[in-house]
Design a protein around this motif. Structure first.
Motif, PDB file in Angstrom:
ATOM      1  N   LEU A  11       0.832  -1.204   0.000  1.00 52.90           N
ATOM      2  CA  LEU A  11       0.000   0.000   0.000  1.00 52.90           C
ATOM      3  C   LEU A  11       0.871   1.261   0.000  1.00 52.90           C
ATOM      4  O   LEU A  11       0.551   2.252  -0.670  1.00 52.90           O
ATOM      5  N   PHE A  12       1.966   1.228   0.752  1.00 49.45           N
ATOM      6  CA  PHE A  12       2.899   2.363   0.769  1.00 49.45           C
ATOM      7  C   PHE A  12       3.491   2.563  -0.624  1.00 49.45           C
ATOM      8  O   PHE A  12       3.552   3.686  -1.127  1.00 49.45           O
ATOM      9  N   ALA A  19       1.365   9.332  -5.764  1.00 50.08           N
ATOM     10  CA  ALA A  19       1.852  10.697  -5.534  1.00 50.08           C
ATOM     11  C   ALA A  19       2.764  11.155  -6.669  1.00 50.08           C
ATOM     12  O   ALA A  19       2.658  12.296  -7.136  1.00 50.08           O
ATOM     13  N   LEU A  20       3.654  10.278  -7.116  1.00 50.13           N
ATOM     14  CA  LEU A  20       4.573  10.656  -8.187  1.00 50.13           C
ATOM     15  C   LEU A  20       3.855  10.809  -9.526  1.00 50.13           C
ATOM     16  O   LEU A  20       4.166  11.713 -10.306  1.00 50.13           O
ATOM     17  N   GLU A  21       2.879   9.931  -9.790  1.00 52.20           N
ATOM     18  CA  GLU A  21       2.127  10.034 -11.049  1.00 52.20           C
ATOM     19  C   GLU A  21       1.226  11.264 -11.087  1.00 52.20           C
ATOM     20  O   GLU A  21       0.905  11.765 -12.160  1.00 52.20           O
ATOM     21  N   GLU A 110      -6.787   5.222   1.866  1.00 50.68           N
ATOM     22  CA  GLU A 110      -7.568   6.451   1.712  1.00 50.68           C
ATOM     23  C   GLU A 110      -6.711   7.560   1.084  1.00 50.68           C
ATOM     24  O   GLU A 110      -7.154   8.264   0.180  1.00 50.68           O
ATOM     25  N   MET A 111      -5.465   7.685   1.524  1.00 50.18           N
ATOM     26  CA  MET A 111      -4.592   8.736   1.009  1.00 50.18           C
ATOM     27  C   MET A 111      -4.248   8.487  -0.468  1.00 50.18           C
ATOM     28  O   MET A 111      -4.282   9.413  -1.278  1.00 50.18           O
ATOM     29  N   ALA A 112      -3.924   7.254  -0.811  1.00 51.30           N
ATOM     30  CA  ALA A 112      -3.616   6.919  -2.209  1.00 51.30           C
ATOM     31  C   ALA A 112      -4.838   7.141  -3.092  1.00 51.30           C
ATOM     32  O   ALA A 112      -4.720   7.658  -4.212  1.00 51.30           O
ATOM     33  N   SER A 113      -6.004   6.783  -2.586  1.00 50.94           N
ATOM     34  CA  SER A 113      -7.240   6.977  -3.346  1.00 50.94           C
ATOM     35  C   SER A 113      -7.524   8.462  -3.574  1.00 50.94           C
ATOM     36  O   SER A 113      -7.876   8.875  -4.685  1.00 50.94           O
ATOM     37  N   ARG A 114      -7.333   9.267  -2.544  1.00 50.60           N
ATOM     38  CA  ARG A 114      -7.575  10.712  -2.651  1.00 50.60           C
ATOM     39  C   ARG A 114      -6.606  11.350  -3.643  1.00 50.60           C
ATOM     40  O   ARG A 114      -6.992  12.190  -4.454  1.00 50.60           O
ATOM     41  N   ILE A 115      -5.339  10.945  -3.596  1.00 50.06           N
ATOM     42  CA  ILE A 115      -4.344  11.491  -4.533  1.00 50.06           C
ATOM     43  C   ILE A 115      -4.702  11.106  -5.962  1.00 50.06           C
ATOM     44  O   ILE A 115      -4.629  11.935  -6.875  1.00 50.06           O
ATOM     45  N   THR A 116      -5.102   9.868  -6.156  1.00 51.31           N
ATOM     46  CA  THR A 116      -5.462   9.388  -7.494  1.00 51.31           C
ATOM     47  C   THR A 116      -6.671  10.141  -8.038  1.00 51.31           C
ATOM     48  O   THR A 116      -6.723  10.474  -9.223  1.00 51.31           O
TER      49      THR A 116
END
Length: 191
Positions: A11-12, A19-21, A110-116
């Motif tokens: 997940l990390f 974040a990078l994309e 949740e954080m990865a989903s929000r960034i995406t």
């Protein structure tokens, strides 16, 4: 327990990639090939390099993460990020790493989903400058202007000729001959 740790690390890793994309500066560098012909591969490698950096350094400060990312973009993509996004991306990565350290998989998801979801496609287009417009209209004159070297009592003046000032005192136009070859602009005093 090992499965939960591996799940959190995956997940990390996904969060880092998100974040990078979603980072416009990196998108532009990759899209325009600032990293050479292997820009796409370098962008993918960057995610692994960032993950390894965090894994080897457990207690990073925000400025250390910024320096690392800035150095990677400079070295791999010949890109200096000055749009203020470097601290934001660094903060996102550091926050995700803290969630990873605590094993908070829900927060990582949740954080990865929000960034995406906030990710947008960025494109860079070249703007046509006044200098290029003048060259398109009259190529012969612009070549002649670029080849002129003025001398003042036998000494060269670095390719800049003194030009008559415009008749309108409020006119503040920069002429092509006022731009020296290294990109500096000569500012002339109004008369």
């Amino acid at each position: 327990m090992a499965g939960a740790a591996e799940d959190a690390r995956a997940l990390f890793r996904a969060g880092i990639c998100a974040a990078l994309e979603a980072w416009p500066a990196l998108q532009i560098a990759v899209e325009n090939g600032f990293g050479g012909v292997h820009s796409q591969e370098k962008a993918k490698w960057l995610g692994g390099a960032v993950e390894d950096y965090f894994m080897r350094n457990a207690d990073l400060e925000l400025d250390e993460v910024e320096d690392f990312l800035g150095e990677l973009l400079t070295n791999e993509f010949d890109t200096v990020v000055e749009d203020g996004s470097l601290p934001q991306v660094s903060q996102q990565l550091q926050t995700m790493f803290h969630h990873f350290q605590r094993g908070d998989r829900a927060a990582l998801r949740e954080m990865a989903s929000r960034i995406t979801q906030r990710k947008c496609k960025v494109t860079a287009t070249a703007l046509k400058t006044a200098k290029e417009t003048d060259e398109d209209e009259d190529d012969v004159d612009s070549v002649e202007e670029m080849e002129v070297t003025a001398t003042n009592d036998g000494a060269a003046t670095d390719g800049v000729c003194s030009q008559p000032e415009p008749s309108d005192p409020d006119a503040q136009t920069i002429k092509e001959e006022d731009i020296v070859e290294d990109g500096w602009t000569i500012v002339r005093r109004k008369k």
